[in-house]
Design a protein around this motif. Sequence first.
Motif, PDB file in Angstrom:
ATOM      1  N   GLU A 184      62.910  96.702  87.052  1.00 64.14           N
ATOM      2  CA  GLU A 184      63.314  98.102  86.871  1.00 64.14           C
ATOM      3  C   GLU A 184      64.414  98.468  87.861  1.00 64.14           C
ATOM      4  O   GLU A 184      65.430  99.067  87.507  1.00 64.14           O
ATOM      5  N   LYS A 185      64.204  98.105  89.145  1.00 66.94           N
ATOM      6  CA  LYS A 185      65.187  98.437  90.177  1.00 66.94           C
ATOM      7  C   LYS A 185      66.484  97.645  90.000  1.00 66.94           C
ATOM      8  O   LYS A 185      67.566  98.160  90.246  1.00 66.94           O
ATOM      9  N   ILE A 186      66.361  96.387  89.570  1.00 66.76           N
ATOM     10  CA  ILE A 186      67.551  95.555  89.374  1.00 66.76           C
ATOM     11  C   ILE A 186      68.448  96.154  88.285  1.00 66.76           C
ATOM     12  O   ILE A 186      69.655  96.314  88.467  1.00 66.76           O
ATOM     13  N   LYS A 187      67.848  96.501  87.145  1.00 66.82           N
ATOM     14  CA  LYS A 187      68.637  97.040  86.028  1.00 66.82           C
ATOM     15  C   LYS A 187      69.181  98.434  86.325  1.00 66.82           C
ATOM     16  O   LYS A 187      70.246  98.812  85.853  1.00 66.82           O
ATOM     17  N   ALA A 188      68.426  99.204  87.129  1.00 65.43           N
ATOM     18  CA  ALA A 188      68.846 100.580  87.439  1.00 65.43           C
ATOM     19  C   ALA A 188      69.750 100.655  88.669  1.00 65.43           C
ATOM     20  O   ALA A 188      70.203 101.741  89.030  1.00 65.43           O
ATOM     21  N   LEU A 219      68.866  81.300  77.964  1.00 68.50           N
ATOM     22  CA  LEU A 219      69.485  81.144  79.284  1.00 68.50           C
ATOM     23  C   LEU A 219      68.634  81.748  80.393  1.00 68.50           C
ATOM     24  O   LEU A 219      68.749  81.361  81.549  1.00 68.50           O
ATOM     25  N   SER A 220      67.800  82.727  80.049  1.00 71.69           N
ATOM     26  CA  SER A 220      66.966  83.411  81.054  1.00 71.69           C
ATOM     27  C   SER A 220      65.505  83.307  80.673  1.00 71.69           C
ATOM     28  O   SER A 220      65.147  83.363  79.494  1.00 71.69           O
ATOM     29  N   GLY A 264      76.092  96.488  82.986  1.00 71.97           N
ATOM     30  CA  GLY A 264      75.289  96.442  81.754  1.00 71.97           C
ATOM     31  C   GLY A 264      74.279  95.321  81.724  1.00 71.97           C
ATOM     32  O   GLY A 264      74.136  94.627  80.711  1.00 71.97           O
ATOM     33  N   TRP A 265      73.565  95.135  82.844  1.00 73.16           N
ATOM     34  CA  TRP A 265      72.614  94.018  82.921  1.00 73.16           C
ATOM     35  C   TRP A 265      71.468  94.133  81.917  1.00 73.16           C
ATOM     36  O   TRP A 265      70.950  93.124  81.459  1.00 73.16           O
ATOM     37  N   ALA A 266      71.055  95.360  81.582  1.00 73.05           N
ATOM     38  CA  ALA A 266      69.935  95.520  80.650  1.00 73.05           C
ATOM     39  C   ALA A 266      70.245  94.840  79.318  1.00 73.05           C
ATOM     40  O   ALA A 266      69.432  94.078  78.782  1.00 73.05           O
ATOM     41  N   LYS A 267      71.449  95.097  78.772  1.00 73.68           N
ATOM     42  CA  LYS A 267      71.835  94.466  77.508  1.00 73.68           C
ATOM     43  C   LYS A 267      72.101  92.980  77.698  1.00 73.68           C
ATOM     44  O   LYS A 267      71.761  92.159  76.841  1.00 73.68           O
ATOM     45  N   GLY A 268      72.694  92.625  78.824  1.00 74.53           N
ATOM     46  CA  GLY A 268      72.977  91.220  79.100  1.00 74.53           C
ATOM     47  C   GLY A 268      71.725  90.378  79.170  1.00 74.53           C
ATOM     48  O   GLY A 268      71.700  89.227  78.724  1.00 74.53           O
ATOM     49  N   MET A 269      70.643  90.957  79.726  1.00 75.66           N
ATOM     50  CA  MET A 269      69.378  90.223  79.837  1.00 75.66           C
ATOM     51  C   MET A 269      68.780  89.946  78.464  1.00 75.66           C
ATOM     52  O   MET A 269      68.153  88.914  78.250  1.00 75.66           O
ATOM     53  N   GLU A 270      68.955  90.876  77.536  1.00 71.92           N
ATOM     54  CA  GLU A 270      68.442  90.670  76.173  1.00 71.92           C
ATOM     55  C   GLU A 270      69.125  89.463  75.532  1.00 71.92           C
ATOM     56  O   GLU A 270      68.469  88.614  74.922  1.00 71.92           O
TER      57      GLU A 270
END
Length: 232
Positions: A17-21, A42-43, A29-35
């Motif tokens: 939560e803290k990483i994405k926020a 890859l993750s 845009g890490w939230a979309k990148g993580m998806e």
Amino acid sequence: LAKAPYSANAVVILNMEKIKASPMGMREGWAKGMEKAFASGLSRVPPKATRFVLAAQIDFEFMNPVWEMAVGTVAQPVSLEELAKARGGIPDTVEGLAGTALPNNVFAVQFDPTTVGAMAPSNRQAVVRWLRDLKSTTNPQLSPYLKRAAGYSDEAGTEIIMAIDLDGTTQLERVHKRLKEKEFLKEAKVDVAELARLALGIQGVRVGVRIKETPFAAIAVDFRDDVSLLAP
């Protein structure tokens, strides 16, 4: 973290939560990148995870994991049955919990609607023993070093913590032989025999990462004894 097998000697703790926020996470845009990264393999971290723990037992002789496990909490309930269908897994029930053997050599279990665990390699017997240990009233605890290192995440608000427990890994003669070969130690006029004995008391290594506008990391190597010998 309490769900990690007691034989773990390495952990990674992620406050997703803290990483994405974080300012950097929002900007890039890490939230979309993580998806995308999770969907492509890859993750390992599910994009909807809020907290995520990786643990492993590393064979330090060969630098390979004997086993790896992960436990994550997600913002909304997930269905292991749907996961099995989507990933081609084989549904199972293990120690009263829904489980599935996935084709990528991972065995997943569902602890509750928003908490999922996984172990690799996909050894069903190892998973059964892991879950029985968790239910046992005499369940051995994770090493004090790893528990202490994990606590820094709560105390400092660090988004990423990695800790490796090295207690008992060093062998005096082998360390002494390697240190004697180092020219810079001869130049610094350090007592190599004393240095080798100091190495026997190494407890572990901790890495903490804070993510704001940019990432900042700190590394600490913990010893049992006074390390002033290292000053030169």
